[in-house]
Write a protein that holds these residues in place. Structure first.
Motif, PDB file in Angstrom:
ATOM      1  N   LYS A  38       0.834  -1.219   0.000  1.00  0.00           N
ATOM      2  CA  LYS A  38       0.000   0.000   0.000  1.00  0.00           C
ATOM      3  C   LYS A  38       0.859   1.256   0.000  1.00  0.00           C
ATOM      4  CE  LYS A  38      -3.712  -2.058   2.788  1.00  0.00           C
ATOM      5  NZ  LYS A  38      -4.682  -2.450   1.762  1.00  0.00           N
ATOM      6  N   GLU A  39       1.942   1.202   0.790  1.00  0.00           N
ATOM      7  CA  GLU A  39       2.787   2.393   0.938  1.00  0.00           C
ATOM      8  C   GLU A  39       3.868   2.465  -0.134  1.00  0.00           C
ATOM      9  OE1 GLU A  39       4.210   1.938   4.924  1.00  0.00           O
ATOM     10  OE2 GLU A  39       2.301   2.517   5.829  1.00  0.00           O
ATOM     11  N   GLN A  40       3.932   1.455  -0.980  1.00  0.00           N
ATOM     12  CA  GLN A  40       4.926   1.380  -2.055  1.00  0.00           C
ATOM     13  C   GLN A  40       6.342   1.620  -1.539  1.00  0.00           C
ATOM     14  OE1 GLN A  40       3.283   4.007  -5.150  1.00  0.00           O
ATOM     15  NE2 GLN A  40       2.620   2.106  -6.108  1.00  0.00           N
ATOM     16  N   ARG A  41       6.683   0.913  -0.487  1.00  0.00           N
ATOM     17  CA  ARG A  41       8.064   1.001  -0.008  1.00  0.00           C
ATOM     18  C   ARG A  41       8.560  -0.380   0.403  1.00  0.00           C
ATOM     19  NH1 ARG A  41       8.569   1.740   5.851  1.00  0.00           N
ATOM     20  NH2 ARG A  41       6.493   1.607   6.777  1.00  0.00           N
ATOM     21  N   LYS A  42       9.853  -0.437   0.739  1.00  0.00           N
ATOM     22  CA  LYS A  42      10.474  -1.707   1.110  1.00  0.00           C
ATOM     23  C   LYS A  42      11.094  -1.570   2.478  1.00  0.00           C
ATOM     24  CE  LYS A  42      11.540  -3.056  -3.550  1.00  0.00           C
ATOM     25  NZ  LYS A  42      12.481  -3.465  -4.532  1.00  0.00           N
ATOM     26  N   LEU A  43      11.336  -2.672   3.151  1.00  0.00           N
ATOM     27  CA  LEU A  43      12.115  -2.572   4.379  1.00  0.00           C
ATOM     28  C   LEU A  43      12.981  -3.798   4.600  1.00  0.00           C
ATOM     29  CD1 LEU A  43      10.562  -4.408   6.647  1.00  0.00           C
ATOM     30  CD2 LEU A  43       9.177  -2.383   6.961  1.00  0.00           C
ATOM     31  N   THR A  44      13.911  -3.633   5.538  1.00  0.00           N
ATOM     32  CA  THR A  44      14.855  -4.691   5.885  1.00  0.00           C
ATOM     33  C   THR A  44      14.680  -4.997   7.369  1.00  0.00           C
ATOM     34  OG1 THR A  44      16.431  -3.828   4.284  1.00  0.00           O
ATOM     35  CG2 THR A  44      17.298  -5.329   5.962  1.00  0.00           C
ATOM     36  N   ILE A  45      14.402  -6.244   7.656  1.00  0.00           N
ATOM     37  CA  ILE A  45      14.224  -6.642   9.052  1.00  0.00           C
ATOM     38  C   ILE A  45      15.518  -7.246   9.578  1.00  0.00           C
ATOM     39  CG2 ILE A  45      13.084  -8.358  10.511  1.00  0.00           C
ATOM     40  CD1 ILE A  45      10.535  -7.686   9.044  1.00  0.00           C
ATOM     41  N   LEU A  46      15.963  -6.725  10.722  1.00  0.00           N
ATOM     42  CA  LEU A  46      17.140  -7.287  11.380  1.00  0.00           C
ATOM     43  C   LEU A  46      16.671  -8.083  12.581  1.00  0.00           C
ATOM     44  CD1 LEU A  46      19.846  -4.477  11.677  1.00  0.00           C
ATOM     45  CD2 LEU A  46      19.612  -6.269   9.961  1.00  0.00           C
ATOM     46  N   VAL A  47      17.159  -9.313  12.707  1.00  0.00           N
ATOM     47  CA  VAL A  47      16.791 -10.095  13.887  1.00  0.00           C
ATOM     48  C   VAL A  47      17.999 -10.864  14.411  1.00  0.00           C
ATOM     49  CG1 VAL A  47      15.732 -11.855  12.397  1.00  0.00           C
ATOM     50  CG2 VAL A  47      15.232 -11.891  14.817  1.00  0.00           C
ATOM     51  N   ALA A  48      18.290 -10.634  15.700  1.00  0.00           N
ATOM     52  CA  ALA A  48      19.343 -11.392  16.375  1.00  0.00           C
ATOM     53  C   ALA A  48      18.652 -12.537  17.103  1.00  0.00           C
ATOM     54  CB  ALA A  48      20.070 -10.505  17.377  1.00  0.00           C
ATOM     55  N   THR A  49      19.197 -13.739  16.997  1.00  0.00           N
ATOM     56  CA  THR A  49      18.495 -14.871  17.599  1.00  0.00           C
ATOM     57  C   THR A  49      19.455 -15.788  18.346  1.00  0.00           C
ATOM     58  OG1 THR A  49      16.945 -16.668  17.137  1.00  0.00           O
ATOM     59  CG2 THR A  49      18.682 -16.324  15.521  1.00  0.00           C
ATOM     60  N   SER A  50      18.957 -16.343  19.449  1.00  0.00           N
ATOM     61  CA  SER A  50      19.735 -17.356  20.154  1.00  0.00           C
ATOM     62  C   SER A  50      19.198 -18.729  19.776  1.00  0.00           C
ATOM     63  CB  SER A  50      19.637 -17.142  21.659  1.00  0.00           C
ATOM     64  OG  SER A  50      18.289 -17.091  22.040  1.00  0.00           O
ATOM     65  N   GLY A  51      18.258 -18.770  18.818  1.00  0.00           N
ATOM     66  CA  GLY A  51      17.736 -20.057  18.391  1.00  0.00           C
ATOM     67  C   GLY A  51      16.384 -19.950  17.717  1.00  0.00           C
ATOM     68  N   ASP A  52      15.323 -19.942  18.518  1.00  0.00           N
ATOM     69  CA  ASP A  52      13.978 -20.176  17.994  1.00  0.00           C
ATOM     70  C   ASP A  52      13.321 -19.015  17.267  1.00  0.00           C
ATOM     71  OD1 ASP A  52      13.532 -22.781  18.308  1.00  0.00           O
ATOM     72  OD2 ASP A  52      12.036 -22.583  19.908  1.00  0.00           O
ATOM     73  N   THR A  53      13.462 -17.811  17.808  1.00  0.00           N
ATOM     74  CA  THR A  53      12.756 -16.673  17.217  1.00  0.00           C
ATOM     75  C   THR A  53      13.176 -16.463  15.767  1.00  0.00           C
ATOM     76  OG1 THR A  53      12.679 -15.621  19.349  1.00  0.00           O
ATOM     77  CG2 THR A  53      12.305 -14.209  17.458  1.00  0.00           C
ATOM     78  N   GLY A  54      14.484 -16.511  15.514  1.00  0.00           N
ATOM     79  CA  GLY A  54      14.998 -16.254  14.172  1.00  0.00           C
ATOM     80  C   GLY A  54      14.396 -17.205  13.149  1.00  0.00           C
ATOM     81  N   GLY A  55      14.234 -18.460  13.510  1.00  0.00           N
ATOM     82  CA  GLY A  55      13.675 -19.452  12.600  1.00  0.00           C
ATOM     83  C   GLY A  55      12.230 -19.126  12.238  1.00  0.00           C
ATOM     84  N   ALA A  56      11.440 -18.774  13.252  1.00  0.00           N
ATOM     85  CA  ALA A  56      10.032 -18.458  13.003  1.00  0.00           C
ATOM     86  C   ALA A  56       9.912 -17.206  12.137  1.00  0.00           C
ATOM     87  CB  ALA A  56       9.282 -18.267  14.331  1.00  0.00           C
ATOM     88  N   VAL A  57      10.759 -16.214  12.417  1.00  0.00           N
ATOM     89  CA  VAL A  57      10.713 -14.967  11.638  1.00  0.00           C
ATOM     90  C   VAL A  57      11.162 -15.230  10.199  1.00  0.00           C
ATOM     91  CG1 VAL A  57      11.760 -12.679  11.384  1.00  0.00           C
ATOM     92  CG2 VAL A  57      10.933 -13.432  13.631  1.00  0.00           C
ATOM     93  N   ALA A  58      12.272 -15.963  10.035  1.00  0.00           N
ATOM     94  CA  ALA A  58      12.765 -16.270   8.692  1.00  0.00           C
ATOM     95  C   ALA A  58      11.700 -17.015   7.891  1.00  0.00           C
ATOM     96  CB  ALA A  58      14.048 -17.100   8.774  1.00  0.00           C
TER      97      ALA A  58
END
Ligand SMILES: *Cc1c(COP(=O)(O)O)cnc(C)c1O
Length: 422
Positions: free
Chosen positions: A122-142
């Motif tokens: 809708k906003e016609q833009r892009k973004l970059t998500i940074l996530v530091a993970t010790s294991g589980d969160t990064g997998g779910a986000v990826a």
């Protein structure tokens, strides 16, 4: 419906604004200004989980840019089963591990990703998500953001500190997901993310954003399964259930309190924690004192300063009320191991170390009462802990097996955040 900051010094915003912002500008967390009542929700007329999610969440998205997309977002995000299993008598387990990465974080991450993708279009833009993970969160986000349009994800994990299966879930996505193996600790990874956000030039150029567990877009969808399971249970057993929830940052339990506030048939909400005892100690002493985290077998709950407590303090501003609503028990590693063994021997049911804390609390404090243990992860994710205890291999579910078979790739870097942007 508007959302306000727990710190009260930021303007009220709509749901999609809160989701795109993450943290409120005053450093607080977004909470609903008021809660809709589910009183006239005709649960028995609802035929599917995504449909129920739409009915529960629609009031929060009234007057929102995403209102028209909400039904489709729910179909997109909740495309896997949510079974409520009876173990014996009135003892039920809500299995939240049937999503792509076999843990409950899939619910929040997938909903957040589906919302963000549509907002960016809708906003016609892009973004970059940074996530530091010790294991589980990064997998779910990826997993949740893989192949979403307009979004790039950079996942940072500490070299040699995540399990082989966890690493595979971080590095198997390709396309818009880039994994970085950092030659440092989890704290180094977190610091790199912070430094990148602080660098105005980088932050603006890359449109940096986070998919933190404090994001409203991860919390709201978690309320839905409490509405769902409490109604199912009450219909089946004629009694309101007590939920026992394995807790770390207390996002999952906060979502349960929101479901209760909306009028779901919930008798009581009980938190099980590992040896990180900030919350049980608060309930005993009345003084809220955060502390450094300690490592346990239930490592996704190794949290000494639970970030969503701020939302619970906001929901129950009077400490005595909060103390009367909240119950919490701590379970140590040896007891986690004993419980996994005991339950497997007795019922043939395999618990992950996190879920084992909740099952222990049920057995020790709520035996014979109507209870739902919330199962936060599939035991196959923690096979190194579980398999020696039960003396047999844990069957890997299809969703996880698919990920484990994919080719993987990562970039090895040091601890300078600039290497993330070369
Ligand atoms: C994240 C996580 C928890 C803790 O959930 P919170 O919302 O942080 O309290 C429990 N179990 C598993 C398996 C997790 O991944």
């Amino acid at each position: 419906m508007k959302f306000v900051s727990t710190r009260g010094k930021a303007p009220a915003v709509s749901a999609s604004q809160a989701i795109m912002q993450g943290l409120a500008p005053d450093g607080g967390l977004y909470v609903p200004e008021s809660f809709p009542s589910l009183g006239n929700l005709a649960i028995h007329e609802i035929s599917s989980y995504p449909e129920l999610a739409f009915e529960v969440l629609a009031p929060f998205f009234e007057d929102d840019l995403l209102k028209e997309d909400l039904a489709e977002i729910c179909m997109d995000a909740f495309n896997f089963p949510v079974p409520l299993v009876t173990l014996k008598d009135q003892d039920a387990v809500l299995e939240l591990f049937h999503g792509p990465t076999a843990a409950f974080k899939d619910f929040g991450a997938r909903f957040l990703a589906a919302c963000m993708e549509r907002m960016l279009a809708k906003e016609q833009r892009k973004l970059t998500i940074l996530v530091a993970t010790s294991g589980d969160t990064g997998g779910a986000v990826a997993a949740a953001f893989a192949n979403r349009k307009g979004i790039e994800v950079k996942v940072l994990y500490p070299k040699g500190r995540v399990s082989a299966r966890q690493q595979q879930q971080l590095t198997c996505w390709g396309a818009n997901i880039q994994a970085y193996e950092v030659d440092g600790s989890f704290d180094d990874c977190q610091k790199m993310v912070k430094d990148a956000f602080m660098d105005q030039t980088v932050s603006r150029q890359w449109g940096l954003s986070s998919a933190n567990s404090i994001n409203l877009g991860r919390l709201l969808p978690q309320s839905v399964y409490y509405v769902f399971a409490s109604h199912l249970y009450t219909q089946a057993f004629g009694k309101r259930p007590i939920f026992i929830i394995p807790s770390g940052n207390v996002g999952n339990s906060c979502a349960a309190f929101w479901a209760l506030t909306m009028g779901s048939p919930i008798e009581r909400i009980v938190l099980s924690v590992n040896e990180n005892k900030t919350i049980p100690e608060f309930l005993t002493s009345g003084i809220y004192q955060t502390r450094p985290s300690v490592q346990t077998l239930a490592n996704a709950m190794d949290v000494g300063a639970p970030s969503n407590m701020e939302r619970l303090f906001n929901l129950y501003p009077d400490v005595d009320t909060l103390k009367s609503m909240l119950t919490a028990y701590s379970v140590d590693d040896r007891t986690i191991q004993a419980t996994i063994k005991e339950v497997y021997g007795e019922l043939g049911y395999i618990l992950c170390p996190h879920t084992a804390t909740a099952e222990r609390v049920r057995r020790d404090h709520f035996a014979g009462q109507p209870t739902i243990v919330v199962s936060t992860a599939h035991p196959a994710k923690f096979e190194q802990v579980v398999e020696p205890l039960i003396g047999t291999a844990v069957e890997v579910p299809q969703n996880l097996a698919t990920l484990l078979d994919k080719p993987s790739s990562f970039k090895a870097i040091g601890t300078d955040y600039k290497d993330l942007f070369n």
